[in-house]
Design a protein around this motif. Structure first.
Motif, PDB file in Angstrom:
ATOM      1  N   CYS A   1      55.979  70.091  35.003  1.00  0.00           N
ATOM      2  CA  CYS A   1      55.365  69.700  33.653  1.00  0.00           C
ATOM      3  C   CYS A   1      56.060  70.394  32.584  1.00  0.00           C
ATOM      4  O   CYS A   1      56.056  71.445  32.615  1.00  0.00           O
TER       5      CYS A   1
ATOM      6  N   CYS B   1      53.503  72.978  30.967  1.00  0.00           N
ATOM      7  CA  CYS B   1      52.862  74.444  31.655  1.00  0.00           C
ATOM      8  C   CYS B   1      53.787  74.640  32.771  1.00  0.00           C
ATOM      9  O   CYS B   1      53.766  75.787  33.518  1.00  0.00           O
TER      10      CYS B   1
ATOM     11  N   CYS C   1      51.264  66.918  33.436  1.00  0.00           N
ATOM     12  CA  CYS C   1      50.146  66.839  33.826  1.00  0.00           C
ATOM     13  C   CYS C   1      49.340  65.840  32.746  1.00  0.00           C
ATOM     14  O   CYS C   1      49.587  65.801  31.714  1.00  0.00           O
TER      15      CYS C   1
ATOM     16  N   CYS D   1      47.425  68.229  30.776  1.00  0.00           N
ATOM     17  CA  CYS D   1      48.272  68.673  29.666  1.00  0.00           C
ATOM     18  C   CYS D   1      48.636  67.768  28.555  1.00  0.00           C
ATOM     19  O   CYS D   1      48.607  68.040  27.321  1.00  0.00           O
TER      20      CYS D   1
END
Ligand code: ZN
Length: 374
Positions: free
Chosen positions: A13, A16, A68, A71
């Motif tokens: 991702c 993150c 994600c 996110c």
């Protein structure tokens, strides 16, 4: 046009760095920005794959990274804040300190997002493994933002410096032209701390062996407690707006060797949150340690402690005014200067691969300068 979709095989991702949960797509340059600057599906030709030695054409629209869902949602709020700020800058209107801080956060996001994206697009030319992602970089390190007014009616979106090998190595400095403004952004650990009067390490050692190999050991922190003008030194060409924000990195390790680790917090003492020098020079809540924005003017640097204060454009006239090609050339040259400073002891920049990395930028700078008739 080469399809880049198949090349985007990364499993992390963009925010993150973990395997994306409920996989989503994040546009590195957001849709609203593409619409603001022309046809969102237009094709740009500004990327070079160093492994295949081929130029890559792509549409900004296809420049996406996995993320994600959570996110992605977390950062959609920031995107919503930025659009009216950019529109105000395009109208040459004043923008508040608080909104400039959001814009600097967004530049952190774009800078790291482009770095991760180009890393894949260009075939990872310097063989690095990205060890951080967007979330770990937003508002976390000293940063500089300049807004240059460009005299043009032409719409367009260009990112400068993001394709260079210096940027690959470390995404510290880049430029983003949005219609008639050019934003120049610089961010790195403690890069402005000393001149901003904040704690800074007087020693930074490269660790070449052992578990911490490749890391830097920061040691012997000092604090001058006064601002040196210009904070960005050497300075770049005069811009309508130049802002510097020092960031206290409270948890940074001041020793990466074995044994108990000292942190910035230790350096500042237990009550560092109420330090009499730093407290009025950071925005509340002070534990977040965001330094008060400093505005670098021609002859002085001023502090902007009020978040609601509006920052107006400064005039850039006559000899101060530079063609866009010169402003862009400067980005590549500044990258080189920062890169040379960071080269470990015992390494000569006249040797490969350093020499090639630097000469790529020099050639690009020369090309932009030639195009602007300089
Ligand atoms: Zn994520």
């Amino acid at each position: 046009m080469r399809s880049i979709g198949s090349m985007l095989v990364s499993k992390f991702c963009v925010f993150c760095g973990n395997p994306p949960e409920n996989k989503n797509k994040e546009h590195v340059l957001p849709q609203w920005l593409l619409k603001e600057t022309g046809d969102p599906k237009r094709v740009v030709k500004m990327c070079f794959n160093y492994r295949t030695k081929q130029h890559i054409e792509f549409s900004w629209n296809s420049l996406t990274m996995p993320s994600c869902t959570t996110c992605n949602d977390e950062f959609s709020g920031l995107e919503g804040q930025i659009k009216p700020i950019i529109q105000a800058l395009l109208r040459r209107e004043g923008v508040s300190v608080e909104n400039y801080i959001s814009l600097m956060d967004w530049m952190d996001k774009v800078r790291v997002g482009l770095w991760l994206n180009y890393h894949i697009l260009q075939g990872n030319p310097t063989g690095i493994d990205p060890n951080f992602h967007i979330k770990e970089r937003i508002g976390r390190k000293d940063r500089y933002l300049a807004v240059h007014s460009i005299d043009t009616d032409k719409m367009g979106l260009n990112a400068f410096g993001v394709e260079s090998l210096v940027f690959h190595n470390a995404p510290i400095c880049f430029g983003l032209k949005i219609n008639s403004i050019l934003l120049v952004n610089i961010s790195a650990d403690f890069i402005f701390s000393e001149r901003a009067g904040f704690p800074y390490p007087t020693r930074c050692e490269y660790i070449s062996v052992g578990d911490f190999m490749g890391a830097h050991k920061l040691a012997d922190f000092e604090m001058n407690k006064h601002i040196e003008h210009p904070v960005l030194h050497p300075r770049m060409h005069k811009a309508s707006i130049e802002l510097v924000q020092p960031i206290l990195q409270a948890d940074v390790k001041t020793s990466a060797s074995v044994g108990p680790q000292k942190t910035m917090r230790n350096f500042l003492g237990v009550n560092w949150d109420v330090d009499s020098y730093l407290t009025p020079r950071t925005y509340p809540p002070h534990f977040q340690a965001q330094g008060v924005l400093l505005r670098q003017l021609q002859d002085q640097t001023i502090s902007l402690p009020e978040l609601a204060q509006v920052i107006e454009f400064d005039s850039v006239t006559g000899d101060e005014s530079q063609p866009i090609g010169e402003l862009v050339a400067q980005i590549y040259e500044y990258q080189n200067m920062l890169f040379e400073k960071a080269v470990p002891d015992g390494v000569s920049v006249d040797d490969e691969p350093w020499k090639g990395i630097l000469s790529f930028n020099s050639a690009v700078a020369e090309e932009y300068r030639k195009r602007s008739g300089g």
